[in-house]
Design a protein around this motif. Structure first.
Motif, PDB file in Angstrom:
ATOM      1  N   ALA A 291      -5.331   3.777   6.615  1.00  0.00           N
ATOM      2  CA  ALA A 291      -6.057   2.588   6.171  1.00  0.00           C
ATOM      3  C   ALA A 291      -7.262   2.971   5.312  1.00  0.00           C
ATOM      4  CB  ALA A 291      -6.501   1.756   7.369  1.00  0.00           C
ATOM      5  N   ILE A 292      -7.944   4.056   5.686  1.00  0.00           N
ATOM      6  CA  ILE A 292      -9.081   4.527   4.894  1.00  0.00           C
ATOM      7  C   ILE A 292      -8.623   4.903   3.484  1.00  0.00           C
ATOM      8  CG2 ILE A 292     -10.812   6.353   4.639  1.00  0.00           C
ATOM      9  CD1 ILE A 292     -11.516   4.320   6.779  1.00  0.00           C
ATOM     10  N   VAL A 293      -7.519   5.656   3.413  1.00  0.00           N
ATOM     11  CA  VAL A 293      -6.962   6.010   2.106  1.00  0.00           C
ATOM     12  C   VAL A 293      -6.628   4.746   1.317  1.00  0.00           C
ATOM     13  CG1 VAL A 293      -4.990   7.052   0.910  1.00  0.00           C
ATOM     14  CG2 VAL A 293      -6.056   8.242   2.834  1.00  0.00           C
ATOM     15  N   GLY A 294      -5.973   3.792   1.991  1.00  0.00           N
ATOM     16  CA  GLY A 294      -5.587   2.555   1.329  1.00  0.00           C
ATOM     17  C   GLY A 294      -6.782   1.783   0.790  1.00  0.00           C
ATOM     18  N   MET A 295      -7.827   1.665   1.607  1.00  0.00           N
ATOM     19  CA  MET A 295      -9.028   0.953   1.156  1.00  0.00           C
ATOM     20  C   MET A 295      -9.640   1.630  -0.072  1.00  0.00           C
ATOM     21  SD  MET A 295      -9.849  -1.849   2.696  1.00  0.00           S
ATOM     22  CE  MET A 295     -11.542  -1.935   2.094  1.00  0.00           C
ATOM     23  N   LEU A 296      -9.759   2.946  -0.031  1.00  0.00           N
ATOM     24  CA  LEU A 296     -10.380   3.667  -1.149  1.00  0.00           C
ATOM     25  C   LEU A 296      -9.525   3.602  -2.408  1.00  0.00           C
ATOM     26  CD1 LEU A 296     -11.661   6.720   0.902  1.00  0.00           C
ATOM     27  CD2 LEU A 296     -13.105   5.060  -0.298  1.00  0.00           C
ATOM     28  N   GLU A 297      -8.198   3.631  -2.234  1.00  0.00           N
ATOM     29  CA  GLU A 297      -7.312   3.496  -3.391  1.00  0.00           C
ATOM     30  C   GLU A 297      -7.436   2.094  -3.993  1.00  0.00           C
ATOM     31  OE1 GLU A 297      -5.846   5.786  -4.846  1.00  0.00           O
ATOM     32  OE2 GLU A 297      -4.910   7.246  -3.531  1.00  0.00           O
ATOM     33  N   GLY A 298      -7.504   1.087  -3.124  1.00  0.00           N
ATOM     34  CA  GLY A 298      -7.625  -0.281  -3.603  1.00  0.00           C
ATOM     35  C   GLY A 298      -8.987  -0.579  -4.206  1.00  0.00           C
ATOM     36  N   MET A 299     -10.022   0.016  -3.611  1.00  0.00           N
ATOM     37  CA  MET A 299     -11.381  -0.246  -4.088  1.00  0.00           C
ATOM     38  C   MET A 299     -11.573   0.166  -5.539  1.00  0.00           C
ATOM     39  SD  MET A 299     -13.481   0.849  -0.655  1.00  0.00           S
ATOM     40  CE  MET A 299     -15.047   1.154  -1.498  1.00  0.00           C
ATOM     41  N   GLN A 300     -11.028   1.325  -5.920  1.00  0.00           N
ATOM     42  CA  GLN A 300     -11.230   1.767  -7.305  1.00  0.00           C
ATOM     43  C   GLN A 300     -10.591   0.791  -8.278  1.00  0.00           C
ATOM     44  OE1 GLN A 300      -9.263   5.309  -8.613  1.00  0.00           O
ATOM     45  NE2 GLN A 300      -7.514   5.062  -7.237  1.00  0.00           N
ATOM     46  N   GLU A 313     -19.020 -14.430 -11.622  1.00  0.00           N
ATOM     47  CA  GLU A 313     -17.602 -14.573 -11.279  1.00  0.00           C
ATOM     48  C   GLU A 313     -17.115 -13.506 -10.302  1.00  0.00           C
ATOM     49  OE1 GLU A 313     -15.090 -14.888 -14.690  1.00  0.00           O
ATOM     50  OE2 GLU A 313     -16.444 -16.267 -15.749  1.00  0.00           O
ATOM     51  N   ARG A 314     -18.036 -12.736  -9.729  1.00  0.00           N
ATOM     52  CA  ARG A 314     -17.642 -11.645  -8.847  1.00  0.00           C
ATOM     53  C   ARG A 314     -17.676 -12.021  -7.370  1.00  0.00           C
ATOM     54  NH1 ARG A 314     -21.512  -7.531 -11.990  1.00  0.00           N
ATOM     55  NH2 ARG A 314     -20.223  -7.189 -13.852  1.00  0.00           N
ATOM     56  N   GLY A 315     -17.699 -13.273  -7.068  1.00  0.00           N
ATOM     57  CA  GLY A 315     -17.668 -13.693  -5.673  1.00  0.00           C
ATOM     58  C   GLY A 315     -19.038 -14.093  -5.177  1.00  0.00           C
ATOM     59  N   ASN A 316     -19.054 -15.012  -4.215  1.00  0.00           N
ATOM     60  CA  ASN A 316     -20.312 -15.529  -3.690  1.00  0.00           C
ATOM     61  C   ASN A 316     -20.584 -15.132  -2.252  1.00  0.00           C
ATOM     62  OD1 ASN A 316     -20.926 -17.027  -6.096  1.00  0.00           O
ATOM     63  ND2 ASN A 316     -19.383 -18.553  -5.471  1.00  0.00           N
ATOM     64  N   SER A 317     -19.666 -14.382  -1.626  1.00  0.00           N
ATOM     65  CA  SER A 317     -19.874 -13.996  -0.235  1.00  0.00           C
ATOM     66  C   SER A 317     -20.979 -12.952  -0.137  1.00  0.00           C
ATOM     67  CB  SER A 317     -18.587 -13.443   0.369  1.00  0.00           C
ATOM     68  OG  SER A 317     -18.311 -12.149  -0.137  1.00  0.00           O
ATOM     69  N   PHE A 318     -21.503 -12.796   1.058  1.00  0.00           N
ATOM     70  CA  PHE A 318     -22.612 -11.863   1.292  1.00  0.00           C
ATOM     71  C   PHE A 318     -22.224 -10.447   0.883  1.00  0.00           C
ATOM     72  CE2 PHE A 318     -24.588  -8.767   4.172  1.00  0.00           C
ATOM     73  CZ  PHE A 318     -25.936  -8.982   3.905  1.00  0.00           C
ATOM     74  N   PHE A 319     -21.060  -9.999   1.337  1.00  0.00           N
ATOM     75  CA  PHE A 319     -20.671  -8.618   1.080  1.00  0.00           C
ATOM     76  C   PHE A 319     -20.220  -8.408  -0.365  1.00  0.00           C
ATOM     77  CE2 PHE A 319     -20.491  -8.344   5.732  1.00  0.00           C
ATOM     78  CZ  PHE A 319     -21.196  -7.162   5.908  1.00  0.00           C
ATOM     79  N   PHE A 409     -10.918  -7.554  -1.807  1.00  0.00           N
ATOM     80  CA  PHE A 409     -11.535  -6.278  -1.464  1.00  0.00           C
ATOM     81  C   PHE A 409     -13.050  -6.372  -1.521  1.00  0.00           C
ATOM     82  CE2 PHE A 409      -7.285  -4.826  -2.013  1.00  0.00           C
ATOM     83  CZ  PHE A 409      -7.188  -3.632  -1.322  1.00  0.00           C
ATOM     84  N   LEU A 410     -13.579  -7.099  -2.504  1.00  0.00           N
ATOM     85  CA  LEU A 410     -15.039  -7.235  -2.614  1.00  0.00           C
ATOM     86  C   LEU A 410     -15.627  -7.968  -1.419  1.00  0.00           C
ATOM     87  CD1 LEU A 410     -15.939  -8.039  -6.320  1.00  0.00           C
ATOM     88  CD2 LEU A 410     -16.033  -5.877  -5.120  1.00  0.00           C
ATOM     89  N   ASN A 411     -14.902  -8.930  -0.885  1.00  0.00           N
ATOM     90  CA  ASN A 411     -15.415  -9.735   0.228  1.00  0.00           C
ATOM     91  C   ASN A 411     -15.320  -9.033   1.577  1.00  0.00           C
ATOM     92  OD1 ASN A 411     -15.976 -11.899  -1.510  1.00  0.00           O
ATOM     93  ND2 ASN A 411     -13.909 -12.741  -1.299  1.00  0.00           N
ATOM     94  N   ASN A 412     -14.718  -7.858   1.597  1.00  0.00           N
ATOM     95  CA  ASN A 412     -14.486  -7.132   2.842  1.00  0.00           C
ATOM     96  C   ASN A 412     -15.704  -6.267   3.187  1.00  0.00           C
ATOM     97  OD1 ASN A 412     -13.538  -5.439   4.911  1.00  0.00           O
ATOM     98  ND2 ASN A 412     -11.465  -5.450   4.088  1.00  0.00           N
ATOM     99  N   PRO A 413     -16.278  -6.400   4.385  1.00  0.00           N
ATOM    100  CA  PRO A 413     -17.440  -5.559   4.742  1.00  0.00           C
ATOM    101  C   PRO A 413     -17.107  -4.068   4.766  1.00  0.00           C
ATOM    102  CG  PRO A 413     -16.624  -6.791   6.649  1.00  0.00           C
ATOM    103  CD  PRO A 413     -15.959  -7.373   5.446  1.00  0.00           C
ATOM    104  N   VAL A 414     -15.855  -3.728   5.049  1.00  0.00           N
ATOM    105  CA  VAL A 414     -15.466  -2.312   5.059  1.00  0.00           C
ATOM    106  C   VAL A 414     -15.636  -1.709   3.672  1.00  0.00           C
ATOM    107  CG1 VAL A 414     -13.574  -0.691   5.500  1.00  0.00           C
ATOM    108  CG2 VAL A 414     -13.852  -2.700   6.960  1.00  0.00           C
ATOM    109  N   THR A 415     -15.415  -2.505   2.634  1.00  0.00           N
ATOM    110  CA  THR A 415     -15.593  -2.029   1.263  1.00  0.00           C
ATOM    111  C   THR A 415     -17.023  -1.570   1.033  1.00  0.00           C
ATOM    112  OG1 THR A 415     -13.849  -3.465   0.391  1.00  0.00           O
ATOM    113  CG2 THR A 415     -15.519  -2.720  -1.169  1.00  0.00           C
ATOM    114  N   TYR A 416     -17.982  -2.362   1.491  1.00  0.00           N
ATOM    115  CA  TYR A 416     -19.385  -2.006   1.309  1.00  0.00           C
ATOM    116  C   TYR A 416     -19.739  -0.732   2.076  1.00  0.00           C
ATOM    117  CZ  TYR A 416     -24.468  -2.372   1.232  1.00  0.00           C
ATOM    118  OH  TYR A 416     -25.802  -2.097   1.054  1.00  0.00           O
TER     119      TYR A 416
END
Length: 507
Positions: A291-300, A313-319, A409-416
């Motif tokens: 999952a860590i690999v997947g998150m980092l691959e998706g994040m880029q 336009e990049r989202g309004n959520s806190f994270f 992915f941007l709205n996910n706290p794990v991304t931050y």
């Protein structure tokens, strides 16, 4: 070289050079020292016979195989930077001066071949990293190596910092740094052409074709059509394609069955190295690092997608706001920093997954998994089934998902959290030596910056040879942090892409 040419060359160097401060210089020196120590300790480990390849063959075989694997990995990683950056450039600009680069481009840019290359390349990266792991990962972390304290052996051999450092610096970042600025020269050789054909052959084999099923599912779910440069498949081509998809699903299912059965039964290297770790925890760690690999691959992919959008336009959520504020701070300098830290984290996860999926079953003793032959069991013991699982489920799937749903992915706290970890790892300078080696490699091989041959993007526009537009990334393997970097511009890994905010501010 004329005085005018020398002046232009100096201006190119100045545009690409990193400003050396005392802290940067310290990181360069410390990283090179760390690299040398890592090489020494891993080679010493190999000659104790305490790795799988050195134990089953001999230390020299393990050392030679590992060296060749790192060299090939360096080409695989560098070639990606070249092939995802060159498509917009008119190939006639380098056709005569770089005939082998032109051959690479003619094959890679025909139809959807670039997507095929990227998929085959992704599996090659995992496979080569798994080979390196089998050559240099300790079977018994307690064996003496150079009389070093247990704490040093724990960090550099058991956790794997030694292999992570030399794999990232020698096998990935050094050539990525050069290839991102010297795309045309880097692949003007038959080694690059051979690697391209190999990646295409891997994709053609169909082992990774279940990824195309995932691609189609994500397209339907997102409502975004998959862009293609080829006619829809029909007749034999259609049957052959979906036949390979079914074959790939069967291979993936078998690989998962082997890995999970071995983990639950305590028949992997995890049970040997860490006998006190419950089998259920080993299973959890396997999926956790996937999952860590997947998150980092998706994040880029997600980060480079939203970099092209205005801030509102990049989202309004806190994270989403926290992530973008940190990522695009200033002129977006944290974006390349993330790419470096991400590389370290992904390689660390690759090595851990490789260790977890390596089997510990002696062929011929009646315990072969699912009753396979002794030869098949000996092959499965190397854990390459983990490379298949990781490539499809932890790498390609998440990249495709991120291209279709970047905002998720941007709205996910794990991304931050992972962004902060990656930036910290880059700040430490563990891999800073790659820039030193890249400069030495550039001087030794005499490769030149792309603008020497094709000019900057602005010069190409002025000469009536403007670049083509980059295509839509939806449903595609976008080539990581190199896509969007214009050939001959002064960014890439020193700043892979300017954020939309920076572009607007400069306008």
């Amino acid at each position: 070289m004329t005085e005018v040419d020398a002046t232009k060359q100096q201006s190119y160097d100045d545009a690409h050079d990193v400003k050396i401060t005392p802290f940067v210089a310290f990181k360069y020196v410390a990283s090179i020292c760390l690299l040398i120590f890592s090489i020494v300790i891993v080679v010493a480990l190999i000659f104790t016979g305490n790795t799988r390849v050195s134990a089953e063959t001999n230390p020299w075989v393990a050392l030679i195989v590992m060296t060749l694997a790192v060299v090939w990995l360096s080409m695989i990683e560098g070639q990606q930077a070249s092939l995802v950056g060159l498509p917009p450039v008119d190939p006639d600009l380098y056709k005569d001066s770089h005939p082998i680069t032109y051959k690479n481009a003619a094959l890679a840019f025909r139809g959807d071949n670039l997507d095929r290359y990227l998929m085959g390349r992704q599996f090659m990266v995992l496979l080569v990293v798994f080979v390196i792991n089998q050559c240099g990962n300790p079977l018994d972390p307690k064996v003496d190596v150079l009389g070093l304290p247990d704490g040093v052996k724990l960090v550099f051999l058991d956790i794997g910092l030694g292999m992570i450092v030399f794999t990232c610096i020698l096998g990935q970042l050094t050539t990525q740094v050069n290839a991102s600025h010297c795309m045309i020269d880097f692949i003007n050789n038959y080694f690059a052409l051979f690697t391209l054909y190999t990646a295409m052959a891997v994709e053609f084999s169909g082992v990774m074709h279940s990824s195309y099923l995932i691609q189609n599912v994500l397209s339907m779910v997102s409502g975004k059509p998959i862009q293609s440069n080829e006619e829809p498949k029909s007749g034999f081509t259609f049957i052959f394609f979906w036949g390979r998809v079914l074959m790939s699903l069967a291979i993936l299912g078998f690989c998962l069955a082997v890995t999970l059965s071995a983990l639950f039964n305590g028949q992997t290297q995890m049970a040997v190295k860490y006998p006190n770790v419950p089998n259920g925890v080993s299973v959890f760690l396997f999926f956790f690092f996937m999952a860590i690999v997947g998150m980092l691959e998706g994040m880029q992919i997600a980060f480079f997608a939203v970099a092209k959008l205005p801030a509102e336009e990049r989202g309004n959520s806190f994270f989403a706001k926290k992530t973008c504020d940190l990522l695009f701070k200033g002129n977006g300098e944290n974006l390349p920093g993330f790419m470096i830290g991400r590389q370290l984290t992904v390689v660390f996860s690759f090595f851990l997954v490789a260790s977890i999926t390596g089997l510990n079953i002696t062929p011929g003793e009646g315990e072969n998994i699912f009753g396979v032959s002794d030869g098949a069991q000996a092959f499965l013991n190397y854990g390459f089934q983990g490379a298949v699982i990781t490539t499809i489920l932890a790498s390609i799937t998440w990249q495709l998902a991120a291209s279709a749903f970047p905002m998720a992915f941007l709205n996910n706290p794990v991304t931050y959290i992972l962004l902060c970890i990656a930036l910290f790892l880059e700040w430490t300078g563990l891999s800073a030596g790659a820039w030193v080696l890249a400069r030495l490699m550039k001087k030794a091989t005499k490769i030149q910056y792309d603008e020497v041959y094709v000019g900057t993007p602005e010069e190409r526009i002025a000469n009536g040879r403007a670049d083509k537009e980059f295509g839509d990334d939806v449903g595609h393997l976008a080539g990581g942090g190199f896509v969007g970097h214009a050939c001959g511009s002064h960014d890439a890994l020193d700043g892979p892409i300017k954020s939309k905010d920076a572009i607007d501010a400069a306008a």
